[in-house]
Scaffold this motif. Sequence first.
Motif, mmCIF file in Angstrom:
data_model
loop_
_atom_site.group_PDB
_atom_site.id
_atom_site.type_symbol
_atom_site.label_atom_id
_atom_site.label_comp_id
_atom_site.label_asym_id
_atom_site.label_seq_id
_atom_site.Cartn_x
_atom_site.Cartn_y
_atom_site.Cartn_z
ATOM 1 N N HIS A 56 40.665 34.694 30.343
ATOM 2 C CA HIS A 56 39.707 33.992 29.501
ATOM 3 C C HIS A 56 38.512 35.083 29.334
ATOM 4 N N GLU A 57 38.238 35.809 30.273
ATOM 5 C CA GLU A 57 37.084 36.940 30.056
ATOM 6 C C GLU A 57 37.862 37.899 29.377
ATOM 7 N N CYS A 58 38.997 38.522 29.344
ATOM 8 C CA CYS A 58 39.675 39.368 28.608
ATOM 9 C C CYS A 58 39.705 38.937 27.296
ATOM 10 N N ASP A 107 33.763 36.210 42.996
ATOM 11 C CA ASP A 107 34.783 36.422 44.508
ATOM 12 C C ASP A 107 36.254 35.544 44.169
ATOM 13 N N SER A 108 35.748 34.441 43.784
ATOM 14 C CA SER A 108 36.810 33.543 43.674
ATOM 15 C C SER A 108 37.936 33.738 42.616
ATOM 16 N N VAL A 109 38.001 34.996 41.818
ATOM 17 C CA VAL A 109 38.806 35.377 40.825
ATOM 18 C C VAL A 109 39.377 36.795 41.036
ATOM 19 N N TYR A 110 38.298 37.945 41.474
ATOM 20 C CA TYR A 110 38.857 39.234 41.521
ATOM 21 C C TYR A 110 39.996 39.434 42.360
ATOM 22 N N GLY A 111 39.960 39.162 43.455
ATOM 23 C CA GLY A 111 41.161 39.284 44.416
ATOM 24 C C GLY A 111 42.110 38.359 44.472
ATOM 25 N N SER A 112 41.737 37.062 44.055
ATOM 26 C CA SER A 112 42.752 35.882 44.150
ATOM 27 C C SER A 112 44.111 35.928 43.350
ATOM 28 N N THR A 113 45.212 35.516 43.984
ATOM 29 C CA THR A 113 46.425 35.571 43.183
ATOM 30 C C THR A 113 46.690 34.196 42.697
ATOM 31 N N SER A 114 45.938 33.382 42.433
ATOM 32 C CA SER A 114 45.979 31.943 42.145
ATOM 33 C C SER A 114 46.117 31.851 40.811
ATOM 34 N N VAL A 115 46.826 30.769 40.357
ATOM 35 C CA VAL A 115 46.837 30.598 38.655
ATOM 36 C C VAL A 115 45.543 30.354 38.082
ATOM 37 N N ALA A 116 44.598 29.643 38.882
ATOM 38 C CA ALA A 116 43.336 29.260 38.230
ATOM 39 C C ALA A 116 42.576 31.024 38.089
ATOM 40 N N ALA A 117 42.586 31.663 39.117
ATOM 41 C CA ALA A 117 41.917 32.784 39.049
ATOM 42 C C ALA A 117 42.460 33.626 38.087
ATOM 43 N N VAL A 118 43.791 34.189 37.684
ATOM 44 C CA VAL A 118 44.292 34.445 36.565
ATOM 45 C C VAL A 118 43.889 34.237 35.357
ATOM 46 N N ALA A 178 45.728 41.077 37.023
ATOM 47 C CA ALA A 178 45.930 40.611 35.630
ATOM 48 C C ALA A 178 45.017 40.875 34.556
ATOM 49 N N ALA A 179 43.848 41.162 34.625
ATOM 50 C CA ALA A 179 42.941 41.517 33.569
ATOM 51 C C ALA A 179 43.169 42.740 33.171
ATOM 52 N N GLN A 180 43.505 43.748 34.303
ATOM 53 C CA GLN A 180 43.877 45.315 33.875
ATOM 54 C C GLN A 180 44.899 45.220 32.929
ATOM 55 N N ARG A 181 46.144 44.425 33.290
ATOM 56 C CA ARG A 181 47.227 44.466 32.634
ATOM 57 C C ARG A 181 47.051 44.185 31.084
#
Length: 234
Positions: free
Chosen positions: A102-104, A86-97, A49-52
């Motif tokens: 936000h960092e983007c 760890d909890s964001v990079y490879g996770s497909t959850s709504v929270a992780a995205v 998601a960040a890359q997109r």
Amino acid sequence: MPYYYWWDPTYFLVIIGAVICLLASAHVNNTFKKYSKYRSMSGMTGAQAAQRILNAAGIYDVEIRHISGKLTDHYDPRNKTLSLSDSVYGSTSVAAVGVAAHECGHAIQHQKNYAPLTIRGAIVPVANIGSTLAWPLILIGLFISSRSGQALITAGIICFSLAVLFQIVTLPVEFNASRRAVRILGETGILGEQELGYTRKVLGAAALTYVAGAASAILQLLRLILLFGGRRDD
């Protein structure tokens, strides 16, 4: 050092600040945990998601990397790296995205020379020096019964004020990044309308930690002013 410094009533200001921070931290952890159970309909990981998002914003020179920890995500404008935990990079959850977006938001702020981000970056060195020198100056000043001692204490309070200023300037930067995140997640279709509602809750909880940090710092500064601002030599 006067005994009342450690036991005076103003210490409750520090306790209040600590409680506020603990509650905010518990709230963001619980909210993130709750919405980490909701898989995004797009199936995209936080990193994808960040890359997109970055590509959609015309940003191609930011490196997305994986770092250890939980909610240690951050964007570093100095070397243009977006670090996802760890909890964001490879996770497909709504929270992780949502957190990745936000960092983007910070990366987009950097690209557009967002004024509060620029100001915060300029304050960082001064705030770091201030937070490092504040307490040594105050403590040394307490042991000197002269105008020099009061001058050191005053200098310490001013140094601490610079660290508080950094906390305050951080607030609009974080709020703006979250607004950008929600908007671009909707525009790119990465999250649906209901998912955006979940993301707002996660990012709203995260924003409270910055508000709590600023409030705690202000209370600590108020305590220093009450204790030492009007100190006079006997």
